[in-house]
Scaffold this active site. Structure first.
Site, short mmCIF file in Angstrom:
data_model
loop_
_atom_site.label_atom_id
_atom_site.label_comp_id
_atom_site.label_asym_id
_atom_site.label_seq_id
_atom_site.Cartn_x
_atom_site.Cartn_y
_atom_site.Cartn_z
CG HIS A 26 -1.77 -6.57 -5.55
ND1 HIS A 26 -2.77 -6.51 -6.49
CD2 HIS A 26 -1.70 -5.32 -5.00
CE1 HIS A 26 -3.28 -5.29 -6.52
NE2 HIS A 26 -2.65 -4.54 -5.62
CB SER A 27 -4.02 -13.05 -6.18
OG SER A 27 -2.87 -13.83 -6.38
CE1 TYR A 28 -6.38 -5.90 -10.05
CE2 TYR A 28 -4.28 -6.88 -9.46
CZ TYR A 28 -5.04 -5.76 -9.77
OH TYR A 28 -4.45 -4.53 -9.80
CD GLU B 138 -4.12 -5.08 -2.34
OE1 GLU B 138 -3.04 -4.51 -2.10
OE2 GLU B 138 -5.05 -4.54 -2.99
CG ASP C 48 -7.49 1.34 -4.25
OD1 ASP C 48 -7.12 0.40 -3.51
OD2 ASP C 48 -6.72 1.96 -4.99
CG ASN D 90 -2.37 0.52 0.68
OD1 ASN D 90 -2.49 1.62 0.16
ND2 ASN D 90 -3.40 -0.28 0.87
NE ARG D 91 -2.29 4.81 -3.53
CZ ARG D 91 -3.12 3.82 -3.83
NH1 ARG D 91 -3.64 3.06 -2.88
NH2 ARG D 91 -3.44 3.58 -5.09
CD GLN E 129 -6.45 -0.65 0.20
OE1 GLN E 129 -6.26 -0.47 1.41
NE2 GLN E 129 -6.63 0.35 -0.64
CG HIS F 133 1.67 -2.06 -3.91
ND1 HIS F 133 1.07 -2.14 -2.67
CD2 HIS F 133 0.65 -2.13 -4.83
CE1 HIS F 133 -0.24 -2.26 -2.82
NE2 HIS F 133 -0.51 -2.26 -4.11
#
Length: 391
Positions: free
Chosen positions: A211-213, A349, A283, A111-112, A321, A137
């Protein structure tokens, strides 16, 4: 799973009287060469088969999960993870400049971090900014872009892959050498267990995730907006215009962020809400109920009524997330060549909160020498006979 893995299984089937026996579905793991990075590093791919049918492919580049096949309500296996079928697709400049982080291990910090800056013990550190003004990330050269060392394992009822990487002192601007281990295990009951461990030589923030979608419809299902989502959280952390938390916990009740009961992802994704508008959808970090910080607890459940697949997420982490694939725009194509358009997949996440190094009221992400960072997340897949998901 893709043809490469199927070929391995078919070679193992003996022919008797012209008829092939049914393939062995006991846990197994196979390794093969996947390609070479632009810098000349060889990349391996590992094909794993679990005891109850789940199949997964993961490669050493980025620790990326390439595919994850799970059964639907009729028992048919389909790939529910977004991604590509070649190493070149993950390493090309166009992907890296608009990185969606398909299937990757994320670190040092998931994340940020606001403006790529934080302070530890009075010293200020500056990181690369790769998401507007912010660090995202792990920056421009995060764990998603390194080639991990890998050791497969095969136990009586499970198979897995242990990935290790050493991030040098100062890499990306972070203090301390960080030794990281990430373990993928396909466990009985069609569960993917992900364990993270790390140690450091200097006090440093650490926030690892995967970070799988996912699209539980499998194949080239175009949208996840009809998926029903339940998040076990009564609050989330609202963000500013650059998606940095503003420092408060906001109740989800009576907002588009209320997923305390099963709700279609697309039901309120276009609501007139400032937070929805900032992100172009979801998000955001959700604040999970915490009983014991070391115990697994349910974080989220997602149900696809078309396929009958239910995915559960349990974790030891305090945050989740939820990302609804807002920035997918059709510029990347799937394993079969179909475009990944907006909302083609979702990510859940498990994590500590964004920008925690700069937020005193958030759970700390600081790891100190002589401590060990440990985290576990379990993604479970099933096809329940009935499920009360609401309308």
């Amino acid at each position: 799973m893709r043809i490469r893995f199927l070929a391995v299984l078919m070679l193992a089937i003996p022919l008797l009287g012209g008829c092939a026996e049914a393939p062995d579905t006991s846990p197994s793991v196979e390794q093969s060469h996947f390609g070479v990075t632009p810098s000349g590093d060889s990349v391996a791919v590992f094909a794993l088969q679990g005891a109850d049918g789940m199949q997964m492919e993961a490669m050493t580049y980025g620790g990326i999960i390439l595919s994850l096949e799970v059964p639907d309500g009729e028992g048919a296996l389909e790939d529910v993870a977004l991604g590509f079928d070649s190493l070149a697709a993950y390493t090309r400049d166009a992907y890296r400049s608009a990185n969606p982080y398909f299937g990757a291990v994320i670190g040092r910090y998931g994340n940020r971090i606001d403006e790529g800056r934080f302070s530890v013990n009075g010293d200020t550190y500056t990181l690369a900014t790769n998401n507007g003004p912010n660090h995202l990330h792990g920056g421009r050269e995060g764990f998603d872009q390194v080639v991990w060392n890998a050791e497969p394992f095969h136990r009586a009822d499970s198979v897995g892959l242990t990935l290790t990487h050493t991030s040098p002192d100062g890499h990306g601007g972070y203090p301390g050498r960080l030794d990281v281990t990430v373990t993928y295990t396909l466990a009985p009951g069609n569960e993917l267990v992900i364990d993270y461990e790390a140690t450091t030589t200097e006090t440093t923030p650490v926030n690892l995730t995967q970070h799988s979608y996912f699209n539980l419809g499998g194949g080239d299902s175009e949208s996840i907006l009809d998926h029903r989502l339940k998040i076990h959280a009564e609050a989330y952390t609202p963000v500013d215009s650059t998606l940095i938390p503003i420092g408060e916990y906001r109740p989800v009740q009576d907002t588009p962020f209320d997923f305390t009961s099963f709700t279609p992802i697309g039901e309120r994704i276009g609501a007139e809400n400032r937070q929805i508008g900032i992100a172009g959808g979801y998000d955001h970090n959700f604040v999970l109920a915490r009983e014991d910080s070391d115990s697994l607890r349910m974080a989220a459940e997602v149900y696809d009524p078309e396929s009958g697949r239910l995915m559960t997420v349990r974790t030891t982490e305090p945050g989740l997330q939820f990302y609804s694939g807002n920035f997918l725009d059709g510029s990347f194509t799937s394993k079969s060549g179909a475009p990944y358009r907006q909302h083609a997949g979702f990510a859940l996440e498990t994590q500590h909160f964004p920008d925690s190094p700069n937020q005193a009221d958030f759970p700390s992400t600081l790891l100190r020498p002589n401590e060990t960072y440990r985290s576990r997340t379990v993604y479970g897949f099933s096809t329940p006979d009935s499920l009360n998901t609401g309308p």
